[in-house]
Design a protein around this motif. Structure first.
Motif, PDB file in Angstrom:
ATOM      1  N   LYS A 280       0.949  -1.086   0.061  1.00  0.00           N
ATOM      2  CA  LYS A 280       0.082  -0.086   0.066  1.00  0.00           C
ATOM      3  C   LYS A 280       1.065   1.403   0.041  1.00  0.00           C
ATOM      4  O   LYS A 280       1.862   1.384   0.889  1.00  0.00           O
ATOM      5  CB  LYS A 280      -0.866  -0.029   1.248  1.00  0.00           C
ATOM      6  CG  LYS A 280      -1.892   1.127   1.368  1.00  0.00           C
ATOM      7  CD  LYS A 280      -2.847   1.316   2.431  1.00  0.00           C
ATOM      8  CE  LYS A 280      -2.114   1.602   3.695  1.00  0.00           C
ATOM      9  NZ  LYS A 280      -3.191   1.765   4.932  1.00  0.00           N
ATOM     10  N   ALA A 281       0.631   1.953  -0.806  1.00  0.00           N
ATOM     11  CA  ALA A 281       1.399   3.276  -1.179  1.00  0.00           C
ATOM     12  C   ALA A 281       0.989   4.287   0.338  1.00  0.00           C
ATOM     13  O   ALA A 281      -0.085   4.467   0.621  1.00  0.00           O
ATOM     14  CB  ALA A 281       0.971   4.035  -2.202  1.00  0.00           C
ATOM     15  N   ILE A 282       2.256   4.864   0.768  1.00  0.00           N
ATOM     16  CA  ILE A 282       2.122   5.616   2.167  1.00  0.00           C
ATOM     17  C   ILE A 282       1.908   6.965   1.460  1.00  0.00           C
ATOM     18  O   ILE A 282       1.437   8.320   2.054  1.00  0.00           O
ATOM     19  CB  ILE A 282       3.282   5.431   3.091  1.00  0.00           C
ATOM     20  CG1 ILE A 282       3.300   4.037   3.434  1.00  0.00           C
ATOM     21  CG2 ILE A 282       3.398   6.470   3.955  1.00  0.00           C
ATOM     22  CD1 ILE A 282       4.464   3.731   4.445  1.00  0.00           C
ATOM     23  N   GLU A 283       2.541   7.513   0.139  1.00  0.00           N
ATOM     24  CA  GLU A 283       2.462   8.676  -0.465  1.00  0.00           C
ATOM     25  C   GLU A 283       2.341   8.561  -1.812  1.00  0.00           C
ATOM     26  O   GLU A 283       2.585   7.513  -2.590  1.00  0.00           O
ATOM     27  CB  GLU A 283       3.711   9.497  -0.154  1.00  0.00           C
ATOM     28  CG  GLU A 283       4.889   8.667  -0.470  1.00  0.00           C
ATOM     29  CD  GLU A 283       6.354   9.407   0.007  1.00  0.00           C
ATOM     30  OE1 GLU A 283       6.104  10.654   0.475  1.00  0.00           O
ATOM     31  OE2 GLU A 283       7.266   8.744   0.165  1.00  0.00           O
ATOM     32  N   SER A 284       2.046   9.812  -2.376  1.00  0.00           N
ATOM     33  CA  SER A 284       1.625   9.618  -3.941  1.00  0.00           C
ATOM     34  C   SER A 284       3.001  10.021  -4.711  1.00  0.00           C
ATOM     35  O   SER A 284       3.996  10.630  -4.033  1.00  0.00           O
ATOM     36  CB  SER A 284       0.648  10.743  -4.462  1.00  0.00           C
ATOM     37  OG  SER A 284      -0.578  10.588  -3.623  1.00  0.00           O
ATOM     38  N   GLY A 285       2.938   9.781  -5.830  1.00  0.00           N
ATOM     39  CA  GLY A 285       4.276   9.811  -6.741  1.00  0.00           C
ATOM     40  C   GLY A 285       4.169   9.729  -8.392  1.00  0.00           C
ATOM     41  O   GLY A 285       3.366   8.727  -8.651  1.00  0.00           O
ATOM     42  N   GLY A 288       9.093   7.688 -11.836  1.00  0.00           N
ATOM     43  CA  GLY A 288      10.562   8.330 -11.490  1.00  0.00           C
ATOM     44  C   GLY A 288      10.719   8.895 -10.118  1.00  0.00           C
ATOM     45  O   GLY A 288      11.712   9.095  -9.575  1.00  0.00           O
ATOM     46  N   ASP A 289       9.374   8.967  -9.375  1.00  0.00           N
ATOM     47  CA  ASP A 289       9.580   9.651  -7.960  1.00  0.00           C
ATOM     48  C   ASP A 289       9.939   8.427  -6.878  1.00  0.00           C
ATOM     49  O   ASP A 289       9.569   7.242  -7.296  1.00  0.00           O
ATOM     50  CB  ASP A 289       8.394  10.398  -7.574  1.00  0.00           C
ATOM     51  CG  ASP A 289       7.882  11.441  -8.184  1.00  0.00           C
ATOM     52  OD1 ASP A 289       9.133  12.216  -8.893  1.00  0.00           O
ATOM     53  OD2 ASP A 289       6.909  12.139  -8.385  1.00  0.00           O
ATOM     54  N   THR A 290      10.645   8.874  -5.919  1.00  0.00           N
ATOM     55  CA  THR A 290      10.730   7.981  -4.800  1.00  0.00           C
ATOM     56  C   THR A 290       9.687   8.194  -3.684  1.00  0.00           C
ATOM     57  O   THR A 290       9.439   9.082  -3.295  1.00  0.00           O
ATOM     58  CB  THR A 290      12.348   8.315  -4.160  1.00  0.00           C
ATOM     59  OG1 THR A 290      13.334   8.011  -5.143  1.00  0.00           O
ATOM     60  CG2 THR A 290      12.442   7.414  -2.991  1.00  0.00           C
ATOM     61  N   VAL A 291       9.073   6.903  -3.231  1.00  0.00           N
ATOM     62  CA  VAL A 291       7.936   7.135  -2.501  1.00  0.00           C
ATOM     63  C   VAL A 291       7.973   5.884  -1.491  1.00  0.00           C
ATOM     64  O   VAL A 291       8.962   4.899  -1.635  1.00  0.00           O
ATOM     65  CB  VAL A 291       6.523   6.651  -3.114  1.00  0.00           C
ATOM     66  CG1 VAL A 291       6.354   7.828  -4.217  1.00  0.00           C
ATOM     67  CG2 VAL A 291       6.472   5.529  -4.058  1.00  0.00           C
ATOM     68  N   SER A 292       7.445   6.201  -0.647  1.00  0.00           N
ATOM     69  CA  SER A 292       7.327   4.983   0.656  1.00  0.00           C
ATOM     70  C   SER A 292       6.153   4.022   0.666  1.00  0.00           C
ATOM     71  O   SER A 292       4.897   4.758   0.108  1.00  0.00           O
ATOM     72  CB  SER A 292       7.340   5.453   1.968  1.00  0.00           C
ATOM     73  OG  SER A 292       8.428   6.161   2.378  1.00  0.00           O
ATOM     74  N   VAL A 293       6.405   2.979   0.772  1.00  0.00           N
ATOM     75  CA  VAL A 293       5.182   1.566   0.413  1.00  0.00           C
ATOM     76  C   VAL A 293       5.145   1.019   1.794  1.00  0.00           C
ATOM     77  O   VAL A 293       6.159   0.645   2.373  1.00  0.00           O
ATOM     78  CB  VAL A 293       5.364   1.104  -0.711  1.00  0.00           C
ATOM     79  CG1 VAL A 293       4.948   1.984  -2.035  1.00  0.00           C
ATOM     80  CG2 VAL A 293       6.645   0.403  -0.938  1.00  0.00           C
ATOM     81  N   LEU A 294       4.048   0.337   2.135  1.00  0.00           N
ATOM     82  CA  LEU A 294       3.924  -0.708   3.167  1.00  0.00           C
ATOM     83  C   LEU A 294       4.028  -2.168   2.596  1.00  0.00           C
ATOM     84  O   LEU A 294       2.824  -2.258   1.793  1.00  0.00           O
ATOM     85  CB  LEU A 294       2.810  -0.380   3.962  1.00  0.00           C
ATOM     86  CG  LEU A 294       2.679  -1.174   5.196  1.00  0.00           C
ATOM     87  CD1 LEU A 294       3.655  -1.192   6.118  1.00  0.00           C
ATOM     88  CD2 LEU A 294       1.217  -0.728   5.931  1.00  0.00           C
ATOM     89  N   ASN A 295       4.715  -2.899   2.946  1.00  0.00           N
ATOM     90  CA  ASN A 295       4.421  -4.481   2.759  1.00  0.00           C
ATOM     91  C   ASN A 295       3.312  -4.961   3.542  1.00  0.00           C
ATOM     92  O   ASN A 295       3.475  -4.968   4.723  1.00  0.00           O
ATOM     93  CB  ASN A 295       5.837  -5.132   2.926  1.00  0.00           C
ATOM     94  CG  ASN A 295       5.866  -6.635   2.271  1.00  0.00           C
ATOM     95  OD1 ASN A 295       4.720  -7.067   2.308  1.00  0.00           O
ATOM     96  ND2 ASN A 295       6.917  -7.099   1.993  1.00  0.00           N
TER      97      ASN A 295
END
Length: 375
Positions: A280-285, A288-295
């Motif tokens: 699940k994405a923690i932030e939008s992007g 090519g953007d670097t984002v945080s995701v939750l496993n």
């Protein structure tokens, strides 16, 4: 001898009489059906051919500049008789049309002349980007046809704060008369062509062709580089904006391929290993953007790069080969490679210490260098 001479003279006189009669016929005054004049009066020489010494006598006031007036033949002959001009040949003419020639200045021509006199002066740019508004409505102007010269600015004033201008022009004449003077006042503002929103747009919406129109706006209203319509289509806005707002290049961002709280596919790929899992994405992007995701399996937060719609590749993965569409919980590991890759897969699912990861990577490297077994 005398008789022969007299006979010769008689013959010459007989031959000369028809020629004289022909000359008299050609020289007869003849009325014209259509007349053009350039001055403010109509003269006899304008109305008839072969007017002789009466040609310069004025008989009518000319029509207004650029217009045509009509006279009946009876009116013309009556005026000519009063001026001692008789025997005018009228043929089948019933009326005479008199047109006064003029030079026409369209309002656009005057606007262009004002803009050209201000071009790249007083802090303004190109004439094509200067919008002119006159204090008084400037409709089509008609000048005497002798005013054939160009509009030459002879005095130009401009206030950069208010945008007010006061410009005097001169137009040279064909004759030796003094040039015609014209003066115009109003405001001149430099404008830019910019894409403008036709409706309210939210941050998450992609801009469509129908959402944009091209307009000219004062340059002062568009700080920074104005966005073109073609460049804006398919992009997103950095923030929600209302209809009628001009768009700058700085207002546009690439469309988000990953949206916050969206279900995504997490990809981990190294040579010989391709793993995917749900997240699940923690932030939008955007791409090519670097984002945080939750496993979602390990509840572990990872950092990755957006590589497609709903796809995030964790940092450290190889980007040298094109990505194939991700399939959930898939792997390219051969059966005899499972022990070596297990620790790498475990890193996506559960926390692992650096020693375990290093050992797994070393085992994987050895497997990739071992000779292939014959079937």
């Amino acid at each position: 001898m005398i008789r022969a001479t007299l006979a010769a003279i008689s013959i010459l006189l007989a031959l000369a009489l028809p020629a004289a009669a022909a000359n008299d016929f050609i020289a007869a005054p003849t009325l014209r059906a259509s007349v053009t004049v350039t001055s403010d009066v109509v003269r006899i020489g304008d109305l008839i051919d072969n007017a002789g010494s009466a040609a310069l006598i004025p008989v009518y006031r000319s029509p207004d500049l650029g217009t045509t007036g009509t006279l009946t033949v009876g009116q013309v002959l009556s005026v000519l008789r009063a001026k001692q001009v008789i025997g005018v040949m009228t043929g089948d003419i019933k009326e005479v049309q008199v047109t006064r020639l003029a030079r026409t200045l369209a309002s656009k021509d005057i606007e262009n002349a004002v803009a050209a006199s201000l071009e790249r002066r007083f802090g303004l740019g190109d004439a094509a980007n200067i919008t002119i508004t006159f204090d008084r409505s400037v409709a089509e102007m008609r000048l005497d046809a002798s005013n054939s010269g160009a509009l030459q600015p002879v005095a130009t004033r401009y206030d950069a704060r208010s945008g007010r201008f006061d410009i005097a022009f001169e137009i040279a004449n064909d004759g030796n008369a003094a040039p015609t003077k014209l003066r115009f006042t109003g405001t001149a503002i430099e404008t830019v062509e910019v894409a403008v929103l036709t409706r309210d747009i939210d941050r998450a919406e992609l801009l469509k062709s129908s959402d944009l129109s091209l307009e000219r706006r004062p340059k002062a209203e568009v700080t920074g580089e104005p966005a073109s319509r073609d460049r804006s289509i398919g992009m997103q806005l950095r923030r929600a904006m209302r209809a009628g707002t001009p768009i700058r290049a700085a207002d546009l961002v690439r469309p988000d391929f990953v949206v916050r709280d969206q279900a995504v596919t997490i990809i981990y790929q190294v040579p010989g290993l391709y793993l995917t899992t749900r997240g699940k994405a923690i932030e939008s992007g955007a791409e090519g953007d670097t984002v945080s995701v939750l496993n979602l399996h390990s509840k572990r937060t990872l950092t990755g790069i957006v590589t497609g719609r709903g796809q995030v590749t964790v940092q450290g993965a190889s980007q040298s080969a094109p990505m194939a569409p991700a399939v959930e919980q898939t792997s390219s590991i051969k059966r005899d490679e499972v022990p070596a890759a297990a620790a790498l897969a475990q890193n996506l699912i559960q926390p692992a210490n650096p020693a375990q990861i290093a050992q797994a990577q070393l085992s994987q490297a050895r497997l990739s260098q071992a000779p292939a077994k014959s079937e």
